[in-house]
Scaffold this motif. Structure first.
Motif, PDB file in Angstrom:
ATOM      1  N   VAL A  58       6.833  -3.579 -10.682  1.00 50.45           N
ATOM      2  CA  VAL A  58       6.278  -4.908 -10.426  1.00 50.45           C
ATOM      3  C   VAL A  58       4.985  -4.805  -9.636  1.00 50.45           C
ATOM      4  N   ASN A  59       4.015  -5.632 -10.022  1.00 50.63           N
ATOM      5  CA  ASN A  59       2.754  -5.717  -9.304  1.00 50.63           C
ATOM      6  C   ASN A  59       2.714  -7.065  -8.599  1.00 50.63           C
ATOM      7  N   HIS A  60       2.610  -7.055  -7.271  1.00 51.73           N
ATOM      8  CA  HIS A  60       2.722  -8.284  -6.501  1.00 51.73           C
ATOM      9  C   HIS A  60       1.377  -8.910  -6.134  1.00 51.73           C
ATOM     10  N   HIS A  61       0.283  -8.289  -6.543  1.00 47.72           N
ATOM     11  CA  HIS A  61      -1.015  -8.808  -6.099  1.00 47.72           C
ATOM     12  C   HIS A  61      -1.901  -9.182  -7.283  1.00 47.72           C
ATOM     13  N   SER A  62      -2.376  -8.221  -8.007  1.00 47.76           N
ATOM     14  CA  SER A  62      -3.235  -8.459  -9.173  1.00 47.76           C
ATOM     15  C   SER A  62      -3.222  -7.208 -10.025  1.00 47.76           C
ATOM     16  N   TYR A  63      -3.913  -7.268 -11.162  1.00 49.95           N
ATOM     17  CA  TYR A  63      -3.905  -6.155 -12.107  1.00 49.95           C
ATOM     18  C   TYR A  63      -4.444  -4.880 -11.503  1.00 49.95           C
ATOM     19  N   PRO A  66      -1.905  -1.354  -6.815  1.00 47.08           N
ATOM     20  CA  PRO A  66      -0.895  -0.376  -7.229  1.00 47.08           C
ATOM     21  C   PRO A  66       0.449  -1.059  -7.492  1.00 47.08           C
ATOM     22  N   PRO A  67       1.091  -0.763  -8.590  1.00 48.98           N
ATOM     23  CA  PRO A  67       2.411  -1.342  -8.854  1.00 48.98           C
ATOM     24  C   PRO A  67       3.461  -0.712  -7.952  1.00 48.98           C
ATOM     25  N   GLY A  68       4.597  -1.383  -7.817  1.00 46.35           N
ATOM     26  CA  GLY A  68       5.699  -0.837  -7.056  1.00 46.35           C
ATOM     27  C   GLY A  68       5.717  -1.216  -5.597  1.00 46.35           C
ATOM     28  N   THR A  70       5.684  -4.012  -2.452  1.00 44.99           N
ATOM     29  CA  THR A  70       6.030  -5.402  -2.173  1.00 44.99           C
ATOM     30  C   THR A  70       4.744  -6.164  -1.842  1.00 44.99           C
ATOM     31  N   ALA A  71       4.854  -7.474  -1.759  1.00 44.82           N
ATOM     32  CA  ALA A  71       3.681  -8.283  -1.419  1.00 44.82           C
ATOM     33  C   ALA A  71       3.105  -7.861  -0.071  1.00 44.82           C
ATOM     34  N   LYS A  72       3.964  -7.615   0.921  1.00 46.54           N
ATOM     35  CA  LYS A  72       3.495  -7.202   2.239  1.00 46.54           C
ATOM     36  C   LYS A  72       2.855  -5.824   2.185  1.00 46.54           C
ATOM     37  N   GLN A  73       3.446  -4.912   1.443  1.00 42.13           N
ATOM     38  CA  GLN A  73       2.875  -3.569   1.315  1.00 42.13           C
ATOM     39  C   GLN A  73       1.528  -3.601   0.596  1.00 42.13           C
ATOM     40  N   THR A  74       1.408  -4.507  -0.371  1.00 46.80           N
ATOM     41  CA  THR A  74       0.128  -4.657  -1.064  1.00 46.80           C
ATOM     42  C   THR A  74      -0.962  -5.116  -0.109  1.00 46.80           C
ATOM     43  N   GLU A  75      -0.629  -6.032   0.785  1.00 47.46           N
ATOM     44  CA  GLU A  75      -1.587  -6.464   1.805  1.00 47.46           C
ATOM     45  C   GLU A  75      -1.989  -5.292   2.692  1.00 47.46           C
ATOM     46  N   LEU A  76      -1.021  -4.474   3.085  1.00 45.37           N
ATOM     47  CA  LEU A  76      -1.322  -3.298   3.910  1.00 45.37           C
ATOM     48  C   LEU A  76      -2.228  -2.319   3.164  1.00 45.37           C
ATOM     49  N   TYR A  77      -1.975  -2.162   1.867  1.00 48.29           N
ATOM     50  CA  TYR A  77      -2.794  -1.255   1.053  1.00 48.29           C
ATOM     51  C   TYR A  77      -4.256  -1.687   1.073  1.00 48.29           C
ATOM     52  N   TRP A  78      -4.508  -2.974   0.792  1.00 45.86           N
ATOM     53  CA  TRP A  78      -5.886  -3.443   0.741  1.00 45.86           C
ATOM     54  C   TRP A  78      -6.541  -3.455   2.119  1.00 45.86           C
ATOM     55  N   SER A  79      -5.777  -3.772   3.156  1.00 42.89           N
ATOM     56  CA  SER A  79      -6.363  -3.764   4.499  1.00 42.89           C
ATOM     57  C   SER A  79      -6.733  -2.347   4.918  1.00 42.89           C
ATOM     58  N   SER A  80      -5.977  -1.345   4.437  1.00 41.85           N
ATOM     59  CA  SER A  80      -6.291   0.045   4.773  1.00 41.85           C
ATOM     60  C   SER A  80      -7.586   0.516   4.120  1.00 41.85           C
ATOM     61  N   SER A 148       2.974   4.103  -1.919  1.00 44.48           N
ATOM     62  CA  SER A 148       4.230   3.732  -1.284  1.00 44.48           C
ATOM     63  C   SER A 148       4.015   3.626   0.215  1.00 44.48           C
ATOM     64  N   GLN A 149       4.998   3.075   0.892  1.00 46.41           N
ATOM     65  CA  GLN A 149       4.943   3.012   2.351  1.00 46.41           C
ATOM     66  C   GLN A 149       5.724   4.197   2.907  1.00 46.41           C
ATOM     67  N   TYR A 150       5.048   4.994   3.715  1.00 48.50           N
ATOM     68  CA  TYR A 150       5.653   6.218   4.220  1.00 48.50           C
ATOM     69  C   TYR A 150       6.480   5.938   5.470  1.00 48.50           C
ATOM     70  N   HIS A 151       7.664   6.518   5.516  1.00 44.19           N
ATOM     71  CA  HIS A 151       8.521   6.423   6.692  1.00 44.19           C
ATOM     72  C   HIS A 151       9.021   7.825   7.025  1.00 44.19           C
ATOM     73  N   GLY A 152       8.717   8.274   8.205  1.00 47.75           N
ATOM     74  CA  GLY A 152       9.148   9.611   8.605  1.00 47.75           C
ATOM     75  C   GLY A 152       8.231  10.179   9.661  1.00 47.75           C
ATOM     76  N   ALA A 153       8.408  11.461   9.928  1.00 44.27           N
ATOM     77  CA  ALA A 153       7.569  12.135  10.915  1.00 44.27           C
ATOM     78  C   ALA A 153       6.134  12.188  10.419  1.00 44.27           C
ATOM     79  N   SER A 154       5.196  12.170  11.348  1.00 44.48           N
ATOM     80  CA  SER A 154       3.777  12.224  11.002  1.00 44.48           C
ATOM     81  C   SER A 154       3.477  13.480  10.185  1.00 44.48           C
ATOM     82  N   MET A 155       2.654  13.328   9.145  1.00 44.82           N
ATOM     83  CA  MET A 155       2.237  14.475   8.329  1.00 44.82           C
ATOM     84  C   MET A 155       0.753  14.359   8.055  1.00 44.82           C
ATOM     85  N   ASP A 156       0.142  15.457   7.635  1.00 47.90           N
ATOM     86  CA  ASP A 156      -1.303  15.473   7.431  1.00 47.90           C
ATOM     87  C   ASP A 156      -1.681  14.988   6.035  1.00 47.90           C
ATOM     88  N   CYS A 157      -2.761  14.221   5.973  1.00 50.70           N
ATOM     89  CA  CYS A 157      -3.357  13.787   4.707  1.00 50.70           C
ATOM     90  C   CYS A 157      -4.044  14.986   4.062  1.00 50.70           C
TER      91      CYS A 157
END
Length: 251
Positions: A58-63, A66-68, A70-80, A148-157
């Motif tokens: 599911v895509n919660h924002h626009s075409y 990124p699919p998959g 949630t609406a809140k995660q999509t906002e976080l994606y664009w703000s990042s 996706s939204q990452y949950h866990g110990a800090s890791m390097d990009c």
């Protein structure tokens, strides 16, 4: 620079010696770059359409989100991505992102790199080489990143080697590895540093490339017709092939 939304001078129906038509790099009438003309983009579609892929998530924002997520995660994606937000002709926000996406689709995923049907200068003797190159790329390199939204110990990009913190949105590149995670701002082509449009990428030697620059790492590209030259085993810069001499008034 004056912009024409639909310019008949962009596409030449026929060229010399009755060869198939070719596309000007600039408009002879108004001088605009061809990427600025809507006639050039009228059939671009989305990355998944362009690559012949289907997406069930599911895509919660626009075409172009990124699919998959949630609406809140999509906002976080664009703000990042705020620090890399484009500005195009004074446009900001969603309008600027739409303008950037249109150009990025055409530049990063040129149709002539995706299908023989869009090539004008590959002769019968080299069609199988082209198809083998595309098939191999699609099999081992081409993919779409997974947000996706990452949950866990800090890791390097893998892009900047700085920490990805728990709760952040990340983009994974499975073709590089299961642990290949990037900040959204770092998910960009290693050659041009452009953000990868709709997360489409090719993996080569552990690095991300857009489709265009992946091909150019392996094959030379004709500077006139913008097609890759499958005849050449080695990569060479600045070559042209199967094309009439360059016309200074056009290019």
């Amino acid at each position: 620079m004056r912009q024409a939304s639909s310019c008949a001078n962009m596409i030449i129906p026929t060229s010399r010696n009755s060869e198939p038509g070719f596309v000007r790099k600039t408009c002879k009438s108004c001088g605009c770059d061809r990427l600025k003309h809507s006639v050039y983009h009228e059939e671009l579609g989305s990355v998944r359409d362009r690559l012949g892929l289907r997406e069930s998530r599911v895509n919660h924002h626009s075409y172009d989100s990124p699919p998959g997520l949630t609406a809140k995660q999509t906002e976080l994606y664009w703000s990042s991505l705020a620090e890399r937000a484009p500005t195009d002709g004074g446009a900001t926000g969603a309008a600027a992102w739409r303008a950037w996406r249109t150009k990025a689709l055409a530049s990063q995923l040129p149709k002539q790199d995706l299908s023989l049907a869009h090539c004008r200068h590959i002769d019968e003797g080299h069609r199988k080489q082209y198809e083998d190159f595309v098939a191999a790329r699609n099999e081992i390199a081409l993919d779409i990143g997974v947000a996706s939204q990452y949950h866990g110990a800090s890791m390097d990009c893998m892009g900047c080697n700085k920490p990805i913190r728990s709760g952040s949105i990340t983009v994974q590149a499975p073709r590089i590895g299961e642990d290949a995670y990037f900040h959204p701002t770092c998910f960009s082509c290693a050659e041009c540093d452009e953000l990868l449009v709709e997360l489409a990428y090719c993996a080569l030697d552990g690095r991300l490339y857009c489709v265009r620059h992946y091909a150019e790492r392996l094959k030379p590209r004709c500077h006139a017709c913008d097609e890759i030259n499958v005849k050449q085993e080695e990569r060479r810069q600045g070559m042209t092939h199967n094309f009439p001499p360059l016309l200074p008034e056009i290019y």
